[in-house]
Write an enzyme that holds these catalytic residues in place. Structure first.
Site, mmCIF file in Angstrom:
data_model
loop_
_atom_site.group_PDB
_atom_site.id
_atom_site.type_symbol
_atom_site.label_atom_id
_atom_site.label_comp_id
_atom_site.label_asym_id
_atom_site.label_seq_id
_atom_site.Cartn_x
_atom_site.Cartn_y
_atom_site.Cartn_z
ATOM 1 C CG ASP A 1 31.895 51.946 19.914
ATOM 2 O OD1 ASP A 1 31.438 51.775 18.590
ATOM 3 O OD2 ASP A 1 31.419 52.895 20.480
ATOM 4 C CD GLU B 1 28.598 50.519 18.071
ATOM 5 O OE1 GLU B 1 28.684 51.223 17.008
ATOM 6 O OE2 GLU B 1 28.525 50.944 19.160
ATOM 7 C CD1 TRP B 2 33.225 42.920 12.688
ATOM 8 C CD2 TRP B 2 32.990 41.053 13.990
ATOM 9 N NE1 TRP B 2 33.925 41.705 12.282
ATOM 10 C CE2 TRP B 2 33.828 40.698 13.300
ATOM 11 C CE3 TRP B 2 32.655 40.303 14.981
ATOM 12 C CZ2 TRP B 2 34.119 39.500 13.103
ATOM 13 C CZ3 TRP B 2 33.107 38.833 14.939
ATOM 14 C CH2 TRP B 2 33.873 38.534 13.930
ATOM 15 N N PRO B 3 29.690 44.390 12.369
ATOM 16 C CG PRO B 3 27.435 43.869 12.457
ATOM 17 C CD PRO B 3 28.649 43.639 13.337
ATOM 18 C CE1 TYR C 1 33.028 52.585 14.429
ATOM 19 C CE2 TYR C 1 31.696 50.860 15.437
ATOM 20 C CZ TYR C 1 32.217 52.140 15.584
ATOM 21 O OH TYR C 1 31.811 53.110 16.314
ATOM 22 C CG ASP D 1 25.953 56.419 17.298
ATOM 23 O OD1 ASP D 1 26.031 55.287 16.834
ATOM 24 O OD2 ASP D 1 26.680 57.180 17.723
HETATM 25 C C1 GLA Z 1 29.664 55.314 18.886
HETATM 26 C C2 GLA Z 1 28.706 54.260 19.370
HETATM 27 C C3 GLA Z 1 27.592 54.724 20.000
HETATM 28 C C4 GLA Z 1 28.250 55.488 21.452
HETATM 29 C C5 GLA Z 1 29.604 56.220 21.297
HETATM 30 C C6 GLA Z 1 30.340 56.481 22.325
HETATM 31 O O1 GLA Z 1 29.402 56.340 18.176
HETATM 32 O O2 GLA Z 1 28.134 53.840 17.992
HETATM 33 O O3 GLA Z 1 26.450 53.982 20.425
HETATM 34 O O4 GLA Z 1 28.561 54.181 22.184
HETATM 35 O O5 GLA Z 1 30.353 55.550 20.157
HETATM 36 O O6 GLA Z 1 31.187 57.260 22.039
#
Ligand code: GLA
Length: 412
Positions: free
Chosen positions: A162, A195-197, A199, A223
């Protein structure tokens, strides 16, 4: 002059082709990974005393592993049992290593991985590029090598990494790169989910060519929630950005529109069909977040549907895209191996009953999908042969409100 331009064009085309083939070279995720991930359904529930069946604990993952092995999930292709945030103890151990919460994971992650492996499945775990995870547990900042080695020594097969609390955009990028290299250095095959792109986006346009060299899949957008509104927003975002994200996806590296929420509370049957069909069209990683211990036969049928999974897992590995939008309908296609196409028709109208969408088969595959003729098979909402069509035939498809009809078109 003209020759010079030709050479330049050739060089650009060669560079683009090369970039398209450069994926993270760990041999993994040749098709979109499939599995189960706890987050959307179970979030960060840590109170096992009051909620033993739903807290984030080794019992939850053992039970999910058992169901996945016993009830056809593994055979359908769902391979990774994945832990998300909130598995850790609030502090690292005396040697600086991450450790699982001792109350909720009394046997430790190594034993859990052994158990998952004994059932023919793989284990995924979660960490964060910053010094804290999104839920406030210890992050991997300053510990990338050590954490990668710890995960490898436990027998972990996938890392969701993450991007909360990274400090700066430079540290974010640096951290994602360093963790990728650290995982590679362990010598263990570990799928790297980023989740690099997502953020990065608020501040700058992601460099997907680079991201694909480090990650096996990557989140671009918020999410997923257990709602139709959330599914629609993910699809809308994808259409808006399809010119930049579709071409980058392929064996080894995929865009990740987030978890499948089918089998929960928020989607109707037709909306569940839409999520399954569209996640197949988008060549999305398929991580279910639901309670497989209590799931309806309909949701199970849909999630285990062989034909739709075959489309998602098609070896050509091309992501699909929207061809056109007409009032309430969206028409999407995905090129498949064997010169076939998956085609989806989605009906957005939320009033009235089923509606017909009529279009020309010449729209599909740049005019080639049904030229001179094709056979059409309906995959969802139920499988059915539609027979042979010629190139000039119009096709009329009846679709329920918020539903999708998924077809497979094979040229003859
Ligand atoms: C972020 C991620 C989610 C999940 C939560 C956990 O929001 O995008 O997929 O992993 O963190 O805290």
């Amino acid at each position: 002059m003209a020759a010079g331009r030709r050479v330049l064009r050739w060089a650009l085309a060669a560079a683009a082709a090369l970039a398209a083939t450069l994926a993270l070279d760990n041999g993994l995720a040749r098709t979109p990974p499939m599995g189960w991930l706890h987050w959307e359904r179970f979030l960060c529930r840590t109170d096992c005393a009051t909620d033993p069946h739903r807290c984030v604990s080794e019992q939850l993952f053992v039970e999910m592993t058992d169901v996945m092995a016993a009830e056809g999930w593994r055979e359908a292709g769902y391979e990774y049992v994945c832990i998300d945030d909130c598995w850790m103890a609030p502090r690292r151990d005396g040697e600086g290593r991450l450790q699982a919460d001792p109350k909720r994971f009394p046997s430790g992650i190594r034993r859990l991985a052994d158990y998952v492996h004994s059932k023919g499945l793989k284990l995924g775990i979660y960490s964060d590029v910053g010094n804290k995870t999104c839920a406030g547990f210890p992050g991997s900042y300053d510990h990338y090598e050590l954490d990668a080695q710890t995960f490898a020594s436990w027998g972990v097969d996938l890392l969701k990494f993450d991007g909360c609390n990274s400090g700066s955009l430079e540290l974010l990028a640096e951290g994602y790169r360093r963790m990728s290299l650290a995982l590679n250095k362990t010598g263990r095959s570990i799928v790297y989910s980023c989740e690099w792109p997502f953020y990065l986006r608020p501040a700058q346009q992601p460099n997907y060519t680079e991201i694909k060299q480090y990650c096996n899949h990557w989140r671009n957008f918020f999410d997923v929630y257990d709602s139709w509104r959330s599914i629609k927003s993910i699809l809308d975002w994808t259409v808006l950005h399809q010119d930049s994200i579709v071409k980058i996806a392929g064996p080894g590296g995929w865009n990740d529109p987030d978890m499948l929420v089918i089998g929960n509370f928020g989607l109707s049957w037709d909306q569940s069909v839409t999520q399954m069909a569209m996640w197949a069209i988008m060549a999305a990683p398929l991580f279910m977040s639901n309670d497989l211990r209590h799931i309806s036969p309909e949701a199970k049928w849909l999630l285990q549907n062989k034909e739709v999974i075959a489309i998602n897992q098609d070896p050509l590995g091309k992501q699909g895209y929207q061809i056109t939008k007409d009032k309430n309908f969206e028409l999407w296609e995905r090129p498949l191996s064997g010169r076939a196409y998956a085609v989806a028709v989605l009906n957005h109208q939320e009033i009235g009953g089923p509606q017909n969408f009529t279009f020309s088969l010449t729209f599909l595959g740049n005019g080639l999908a049904c030229n001179p003729a094709c056979s059409i098979r309906q995959v969802l909402p139920a499988s059915r042969d539609w027979g042979v069509y010629s190139w000039v035939s119009p096709l009329s498809v009846e679709v329920n409100p918020t539903g999708t009809v998924l077809l497979k078109v094979a040229v003859l």
